[in-house]
Write a protein that holds these residues in place. Structure first.
Motif, mmCIF file in Angstrom:
data_model
loop_
_atom_site.group_PDB
_atom_site.id
_atom_site.type_symbol
_atom_site.label_atom_id
_atom_site.label_comp_id
_atom_site.label_asym_id
_atom_site.label_seq_id
_atom_site.Cartn_x
_atom_site.Cartn_y
_atom_site.Cartn_z
ATOM 1 N N VAL A 1 5.510 3.739 3.313
ATOM 2 C CA VAL A 1 4.113 3.338 3.488
ATOM 3 C C VAL A 1 3.486 3.159 2.107
ATOM 4 O O VAL A 1 3.374 4.114 1.340
ATOM 5 C CB VAL A 1 3.313 4.380 4.290
ATOM 6 C CG1 VAL A 1 1.857 3.936 4.447
ATOM 7 C CG2 VAL A 1 3.954 4.612 5.658
ATOM 8 N N PHE B 1 -4.262 4.807 -1.730
ATOM 9 C CA PHE B 1 -3.397 5.393 -0.712
ATOM 10 C C PHE B 1 -4.183 6.204 0.308
ATOM 11 O O PHE B 1 -5.063 6.987 -0.044
ATOM 12 C CB PHE B 1 -2.356 6.305 -1.371
ATOM 13 C CG PHE B 1 -1.430 5.600 -2.318
ATOM 14 C CD1 PHE B 1 -0.301 4.947 -1.847
ATOM 15 C CD2 PHE B 1 -1.694 5.574 -3.673
ATOM 16 C CE1 PHE B 1 0.553 4.287 -2.713
ATOM 17 C CE2 PHE B 1 -0.845 4.921 -4.554
ATOM 18 C CZ PHE B 1 0.280 4.269 -4.079
ATOM 19 N N PRO C 1 -0.753 8.351 6.560
ATOM 20 C CA PRO C 1 -0.759 7.936 7.960
ATOM 21 C C PRO C 1 -1.400 8.996 8.854
ATOM 22 O O PRO C 1 -1.081 10.181 8.756
ATOM 23 C CB PRO C 1 0.717 7.754 8.282
ATOM 24 C CG PRO C 1 1.356 7.451 6.963
ATOM 25 C CD PRO C 1 0.599 8.258 5.965
ATOM 26 N N PRO D 1 -3.572 2.683 8.384
ATOM 27 C CA PRO D 1 -2.576 3.574 8.996
ATOM 28 C C PRO D 1 -3.210 4.646 9.868
ATOM 29 O O PRO D 1 -3.130 5.854 9.585
ATOM 30 C CB PRO D 1 -1.879 4.175 7.769
ATOM 31 C CG PRO D 1 -2.954 4.226 6.725
ATOM 32 C CD PRO D 1 -3.801 2.998 6.970
ATOM 33 N N VAL E 1 4.962 8.157 1.477
ATOM 34 C CA VAL E 1 3.862 7.321 0.999
ATOM 35 C C VAL E 1 3.968 7.189 -0.516
ATOM 36 O O VAL E 1 4.167 8.180 -1.223
ATOM 37 C CB VAL E 1 2.498 7.935 1.379
ATOM 38 C CG1 VAL E 1 1.358 7.060 0.884
ATOM 39 C CG2 VAL E 1 2.411 8.144 2.888
ATOM 40 N N ALA F 1 1.490 -0.345 6.049
ATOM 41 C CA ALA F 1 0.360 0.590 6.018
ATOM 42 C C ALA F 1 -0.661 0.277 7.113
ATOM 43 O O ALA F 1 -1.859 0.506 6.948
ATOM 44 C CB ALA F 1 -0.310 0.606 4.646
#
Length: 480
Positions: A322, A361, A364, A384, A312, A279
């Motif tokens: 990720v 979270f 990206p 990210p 993700v 990440a």
């Protein structure tokens, strides 16, 4: 629901405490998953007493016996890979694949440095005096304090402990408050392998309550620190007054250059791996991409497609590429950095969004339209977030690479051997990659940056032993 506790290793014993520190899973921070001891300042002082005694016992074993114990620790780390990798995923948020590699690499460090006991540790020197034999030998320093970050909670302690212990030192390890359980697994492997009581200790707790006891003990011979620049500089100044040896691995604002003759498909694949692995939470992550203007649009199209395809989610889920950021506070800081970039004129090509729920979270992000006066060009985001900027030719690209106070890692993608060698010579960084990622250096390769990315002492390889040893010169007169 009760939360399990883990004891810490102090003076050869597994101990608890009167109070505990909560540790959270970044996929769901609503409740802690484990608690570790919040040691007191008095307990920390006691650990240093034990470490001094442990040093004497560890040194007395001799290098070959120490090497056997480190080799056994490497075996135990490999046998316990699944358990340790699960701990890394839970406290840090890495994907299971990333955590398994980290656990394997940690074992590699102890395997590599276990060979030290059968290598030379000094040299003879010619002497002009008749009947005199002169030379030097390397000896351990004593008690070493190792301060580890949360982004690589197992491999960074291993990177420090393996050479420190191989050289004959005792170690007091302070893991990050967010990620202490990986360090405890490492300590257990060393303890079970036969490291004497006190030669390895782990200090868990609240830094504000124990920092003076941790840093100011007169028995400290050296400190190895990996973390942020502000803390690193404060430590350097604090320790210099006492003449304590100091090693630091600090921040980076690493750039990858894509020249006009590069294989764009391969370059985009490597940049995605370097930028968004873990990440983006690693010091060697690529955070700036400088693309020759003639291929900029084509490269950006490839990059967008690859980043948009990244999955993700929880590191435990199959197919996740990720994972979450380590904590809610760190997630919020990354989101603020993105917002500041936009306010200053950058464009978000995609990503940079917080996912709903109780996790940490951030999707990206690719940013364009970034200029050198923007914070996102200068400051380490540690998440990210990737900046893409066009440049006109090799010289402008190298100037942009070096336009930073940092000097950790850089990469160039090119089919030109001449450009590759020029980049190696002109990029002012400690790690240079050609047609590969800025991250991923092996245990036997010296590691470290220039300028504000760290101290002159390198980690890894034979270079690491220079930090953990002192040189004693001798002259023996045996003639008449």
């Amino acid at each position: 629901m009760s939360v399990r506790t883990m004891e810490t290793l102090a003076g050869g014993r597994w101990v608890g405490a009167g109070s505990w520190v909560d540790v959270y899973d970044p996929t769901d921070v609503r409740a802690p998953f484990v608690r570790v001891p919040a040691l007191t300042a008095a307990q920390v002082t006691g650990i240093y007493e034990a470490a001094r005694a442990g040093f004497l016992a560890w040194r007395a074993l001799g290098a070959i016996e120490r090497s056997k114990i480190l080799a056994k620790a490497a075996v135990l780390l490999r046998v316990r890979n699944a358990e340790i990798a699960a701990a890394i995923v839970t406290e840090n948020g890495k994907t299971l694949a990333e955590a398994r590699v980290e656990a394997e690499k940690a074992a590699d460090f102890f395997e590599y440095y276990s060979a030290v006991g059968r290598q030379e540790y000094g040299s003879l020197i010619h002497d002009a005096r008749p009947g005199t034999r002169t030379g030097f030998q390397r000896e351990p320093l004593g008690v070493v304090l190792a301060i580890a970050p949360w982004n690589d909670p197992l491999i960074t302690p291993a990177r420090k402990l393996a050479p420190a212990l191989a050289a004959g030192n005792a170690v007091v390890l302070k893991p990050a408050t967010e990620t202490p359980t990986s360090a405890l697994h490492l300590a257990r492997a060393l303890h079970d392998a036969g490291v004497p009581a006190g030669a390895i200790n782990v200090v868990t707790g609240r830094t504000a309550e124990i920092s003076d006891a941790l840093l100011d003990d007169p028995r400290i011979a050296a400190v190895s620190f990996t973390g942020g620049n502000d803390v690193g500089e404060a430590l350097r100044v604090r320790l210099a007054a006492r003449g304590v040896r100091f090693q630091s691995e600090l921040g980076g604002k690493n750039a990858s250059v894509v020249l006009a003759d590069a294989d764009l498909e391969k370059a985009a694949t490597a940049v995605v791996a370097a930028s968004f692995g873990q990440a983006g939470q690693r010091c060697t992550a690529t955070s700036r991409v400088l693309v020759d203007r003639t291929v900029h649009d084509e490269f950006l199209t490839l990059l967008r497609a690859k980043v948009a395809a990244l999955r993700v989610g929880s590191g435990r889920a199959e197919g996740t590429q990720v994972g979450p950021l380590v904590s809610a506070s760190h997630r919020d800081s990354v989101l603020r950095d993105i917002a500041t970039a936009v306010k200053q004129g950058a464009r978000v090509e995609l990503g940079g969004e917080e996912l709903p729920g109780a996790g940490c979270f951030v999707t990206p992000a690719i940013l364009t339209g970034v200029t050198p006066d923007m914070d996102v060009w200068r400051a380490e985001v540690f998440g990210p977030v990737l900046v893409v900027r066009p440049v006109d030719g090799f010289d402008e690209a190298v100037a942009a690479v070096n336009d930073t106070r940092y000097g950790l890692a850089a990469a160039v993608f090119t089919d030109s051997l001449a450009a590759a060698h020029r980049f190696l010579a002109e990029a002012d960084c400690g790690q240079i990659a050609v047609n590969t990622t800025t991250s991923g250096w092996d245990v036997h390769m010296p590691f470290g940056g220039f300028r504000e990315s760290g101290s002159p002492f390198k980690e890894q390889g034979a270079e690491a032993l220079r930090f953990y040893t002192k040189v004693k010169t001798f002259a023996i007169h045996f003639g008449g």
